[in-house]
Design a protein around this motif. Sequence first.
Motif, short mmCIF file in Angstrom:
data_model
loop_
_atom_site.label_atom_id
_atom_site.label_comp_id
_atom_site.label_asym_id
_atom_site.label_seq_id
_atom_site.Cartn_x
_atom_site.Cartn_y
_atom_site.Cartn_z
N HIS A 72 0.91 -1.14 0.05
CA HIS A 72 0.01 0.03 -0.03
C HIS A 72 0.68 1.20 -0.04
CE1 HIS A 72 -3.22 2.59 0.33
NE2 HIS A 72 -2.75 3.16 1.60
N ASN A 73 1.93 1.26 0.57
CA ASN A 73 3.04 2.16 0.62
C ASN A 73 3.35 3.03 -0.63
OD1 ASN A 73 3.29 2.71 3.22
ND2 ASN A 73 5.24 1.77 3.32
N HIS A 74 3.31 1.58 -1.70
CA HIS A 74 3.81 2.19 -3.02
C HIS A 74 2.50 2.61 -3.80
CE1 HIS A 74 7.11 -0.88 -2.53
NE2 HIS A 74 7.32 0.13 -1.79
N TRP A 75 1.26 2.97 -3.21
CA TRP A 75 0.36 3.29 -4.18
C TRP A 75 0.30 4.72 -4.90
CZ3 TRP A 75 -3.86 1.63 -6.51
CH2 TRP A 75 -4.93 2.75 -7.02
N LYS A 76 0.81 5.65 -3.94
CA LYS A 76 1.07 6.94 -4.46
C LYS A 76 1.95 7.15 -5.49
CE LYS A 76 0.38 11.47 -2.85
NZ LYS A 76 0.82 12.44 -2.37
N ALA A 77 3.04 6.27 -5.60
CA ALA A 77 4.02 6.39 -6.49
C ALA A 77 3.39 5.81 -7.75
CB ALA A 77 5.40 5.67 -6.18
N PHE A 78 2.69 4.80 -7.69
CA PHE A 78 1.95 4.23 -8.75
C PHE A 78 0.90 5.07 -9.43
CE2 PHE A 78 -1.96 2.13 -10.16
CZ PHE A 78 -1.76 1.55 -11.25
N GLU A 79 0.29 5.75 -8.58
CA GLU A 79 -0.90 6.56 -9.21
C GLU A 79 -0.24 7.86 -9.76
OE1 GLU A 79 -3.47 8.61 -6.11
OE2 GLU A 79 -4.96 8.03 -7.33
N THR A 80 0.95 8.35 -9.35
CA THR A 80 1.59 9.38 -10.15
C THR A 80 1.98 8.90 -11.41
OG1 THR A 80 2.48 10.26 -8.03
CG2 THR A 80 3.54 11.13 -9.87
N VAL A 81 2.51 7.92 -11.46
CA VAL A 81 3.10 7.21 -12.76
C VAL A 81 2.04 7.10 -13.71
CG1 VAL A 81 4.26 5.40 -14.10
CG2 VAL A 81 5.20 6.32 -11.87
N PHE A 82 0.89 6.45 -13.10
CA PHE A 82 -0.30 6.18 -13.99
C PHE A 82 -0.85 7.56 -14.55
CE2 PHE A 82 -4.88 5.76 -14.66
CZ PHE A 82 -4.99 4.30 -15.10
N GLU A 83 -1.05 8.60 -13.43
CA GLU A 83 -1.64 9.62 -14.10
C GLU A 83 -0.75 10.46 -15.27
OE1 GLU A 83 -4.52 10.53 -13.45
OE2 GLU A 83 -5.06 9.31 -11.56
N VAL A 84 0.43 10.23 -15.28
CA VAL A 84 1.22 10.95 -16.03
C VAL A 84 1.07 10.11 -17.35
CG1 VAL A 84 3.54 11.40 -16.78
CG2 VAL A 84 3.07 11.93 -14.45
N TYR A 85 1.23 8.82 -17.39
CA TYR A 85 1.35 7.88 -18.39
C TYR A 85 0.04 7.94 -19.25
CZ TYR A 85 3.13 3.99 -21.25
OH TYR A 85 3.56 3.29 -22.36
N PHE A 86 -1.08 8.01 -18.29
CA PHE A 86 -2.22 7.89 -19.29
C PHE A 86 -3.06 9.25 -19.19
CE2 PHE A 86 -1.60 3.36 -17.80
CZ PHE A 86 -1.72 2.68 -18.95
N MET A 242 8.25 14.23 -17.65
CA MET A 242 7.14 14.19 -16.72
C MET A 242 7.44 13.56 -15.67
SD MET A 242 6.17 16.89 -16.53
CE MET A 242 4.76 16.79 -15.40
N ALA A 243 7.35 12.23 -16.03
CA ALA A 243 7.61 11.11 -14.89
C ALA A 243 8.72 11.22 -14.26
CB ALA A 243 7.42 9.74 -15.74
N LYS A 244 9.80 11.73 -14.84
CA LYS A 244 11.15 11.84 -14.16
C LYS A 244 11.02 13.09 -13.19
CE LYS A 244 15.84 11.66 -15.23
NZ LYS A 244 16.92 11.97 -16.21
N THR A 245 10.34 14.12 -13.52
CA THR A 245 10.31 15.08 -12.70
C THR A 245 9.43 15.01 -11.44
OG1 THR A 245 9.36 16.26 -14.68
CG2 THR A 245 10.74 17.42 -13.36
N LEU A 246 8.62 14.28 -11.78
CA LEU A 246 7.63 13.86 -10.77
C LEU A 246 8.04 12.76 -9.83
CD1 LEU A 246 4.20 14.35 -12.26
CD2 LEU A 246 5.27 15.90 -10.92
#
Lengths: 494, 293
Positions: A72-86, A242-246
């Motif tokens: 669950h700790n990794h959810w936020k990181a996942f979500e950020t990548v998801f939002e950028v990527y998609f 973007m993924a990199k900056t975020l």
Amino acid sequence: MTVTDAAADATPKGVGDPILDLLNGFIVQLRAAGLPVSLTENLDAMQAIRHVPLEDRETFKYALAATLVKHHNHWKAFETVFEVYFSLRGDDYQIGDELVELPEMDDDEQGDQQGSGDQQGGGGENLTPEELAEMLYQSLMRGDQQMMRGVARQAVKRYAGMEPGRPVGGTYYLYRTLRNLDIDGVLERLLEQEQNEDGEAPSDFEQRLARDEYQSRANQLQQEIEAEIRRRLVADRGVEAMAKTLRKPLPEDVDFMHASREEMASLRKAIWPLTRKLAARLQRKRRHGRKGPLDFRRTVRASLSYGGVPAEPKFRNPRPHKPEIFVIADISGSVAAFARFTLHLVYAISGQFSKVRAFVFIDGLDEVTHMFEGVEDINEAVHRVNTEADVVWVDGHSDYGHALGVFWEKYGNEIGARTSIMILGDARNNYHASESWIIKAMNEKARAVHWLNPEPQSYWDTGDSIVGEYAQHCDGTFEVRNLRQLEAFVDNLA
Amino acid sequence: MSHRFSDVAALKDELAGVDYLSDEGIAGVVYLADRLQKPILVEGPAGTGKTQLAKSVSEITGARLIRLQCYEGLDEAKALYEWNYKKQLLRIQAEGGSDEDWTDLSDDIFSDEFLLTRPLLEAIRAEEPVVLLIDEVDRVEVETEALLLEILSDYQVSIPELGTLEAKQIPLVFLTSNNTRELSEALKRRCLYLHVDYPDMEREKTIVLTKVPDITENLAGQVARVVRSIRQIELKKHPSVSETLDWAKTLVLLGVEKIDEQTAASTINILLKYQSDINKALKELATADGVTP
Ligand SMILES: Nc1ncnc2c1ncn2[C@@H]1O[C@H](COP(=O)(O)OP(=O)(O)O)[C@@H](O)[C@H]1O
Ligand SMILES: [Mg+2]
């Protein structure tokens, strides 16, 4: 390790299948953000997306997360990548399109925001600042998500001042947008409104509930604004950049010394479950404790009742005595957060020790054990330590030599053979005398002396850091920059 | 293989039909688990509806619920199967003296008749559809987790004396964890992962409305609102959904129509368990401008 594990970071090739290529690209980004994705999980995700359409964004997101993110700790990181990527792959994204159509940055994008501003009659396009302010007010009053999205799009367009290729980060645009919207002012207006409605003035309690309510709507709006900025930035700079900056460290890897306010909050949240887990683990360890060495005398004695056959081997207690812990912590400026988390963790598992005593210092030193005694809320105790302890001697700049001197003089003879000493600090001594002989003397009496340094090892003994001088007299010196390292250390200690 | 659910929205509705209020995430992952024939690991704070989810899914699918409640010290004999050695002994004694050959005898006593089936094996051998709930798996030792791996990946069980028993139907498997320890990577890799957190205010209100008899919509809304505010305060333990429900029931019993500070203060011990949390929450709630540290 099984073969599958060894191949864990191989990525199955999605031979020309656009949706699989899309997924592979996504997984590359996840791995770049530090998320561990095994081969099995990669394959599961490939299966999953066959059953859940990309157009159904939310479900699609949860489906991917269910196969790829197991912490669950990794959810936020996942979500950020998801939002950028998609972010540009919206409802109308067609698989097979070579490149996604960039949204028009200029005039006409009202097509995808129907419903947002209908009530205003303007379809949301080019509202006057007054109209936009009114829409903002309405959206927060009603908590209407669609409307907030409309406000966000308009506000970013109008206030953020985004220009293609401009080398500034998203936070700059966010700041500009928020400043112009004056959300705080709107919140105040909304709260006053509450009062009038009821006829009588609301109690503090009612005000608090109302404020929380509006505040959470305001947060929602801010997220919409961030999403809109991100969408435009991705269009301008591309997904990878973007993924990199975020990219941000995972909570367990957040550096204590450089944590932002937001990260601090996430650390404070992470520490409770972590202490709970640690305590449960240590308790189990103790209960199922490996057996100690064979106790000959007792085994022989027991064998008498079996006619001299040692049928019932007796073992020594593996931990004859719980250790006593002294924590001596530098609580000056940049290392304060580190001291806080460590004290918190040590006290959370204090049941594992016969006694815990805590001392804090800057250039003077004070014992703060009593602040932890009989309190239920360790956080509160830690807070008291920071505000009440008497730790300044001359100027409030770290002076390890003097602080250690005070410790040795006042408490030195209370160190016993069962005392484990933990010293916390970066050993940046402002060029004062080290008095490292004290550590040597301490270690002669104590069971162990460990030094925990929150700085990266490569910084040790540079500038005014003199950790090496102390380290030579310690049983171990450890780099403890984040929760992951802290947990590992404390786990071994008990 | 036919599927249990036609689509995510329908599943969500069906769950609501048996008083389980899910969201996109919960329904989406359950739907996916059925399609991919994979177990779901449901993790999250206590009292957020993890166990209930498995029960409700069994209810809507009409599948039998087989539950393995985990505890420290749970072993193979209690989870998987056990030989009924008393019966075996009796048989051996009965044969005593006869000249039946040992191989025959051992074939005989290691047969179905002497097998005591425990939940995991039961789920594998069931002829009809089942939902297998492995509840609070974080309570068993890491080593015991290994017991589950074969079942979770291949839906089969190997018994040395009998060979490999394969599932007659693929059960829908839920594992729950209150997250008191980290589960092994091996276990996690085999499962879909679903984190169930406290519901947002709207969903909690609906849960309260659904589950608390005679509550008005207005009171349910107030309850959810206060609980939301309390969960934003940094506390040792936040109120769970079951605690919200208990609180709401109490308020109904007390005939409360409007929750004011007084009511909150005198009943908050139903929501919060630690005295320090109670003190902190009351102090916070009496502060109009919400200065959370
Ligand atoms: N989403 C929900 N819909 C309906 N009831 C719920 C929901 N979440 C929790 N509950 C109720 O809360 C209580 C606790 O749920 P339970 O499944 O035992 O929690 P957990 O297994 O997560 O500890 C039960 O009475 C359950 O019915
Ligand atoms: Mg449960």
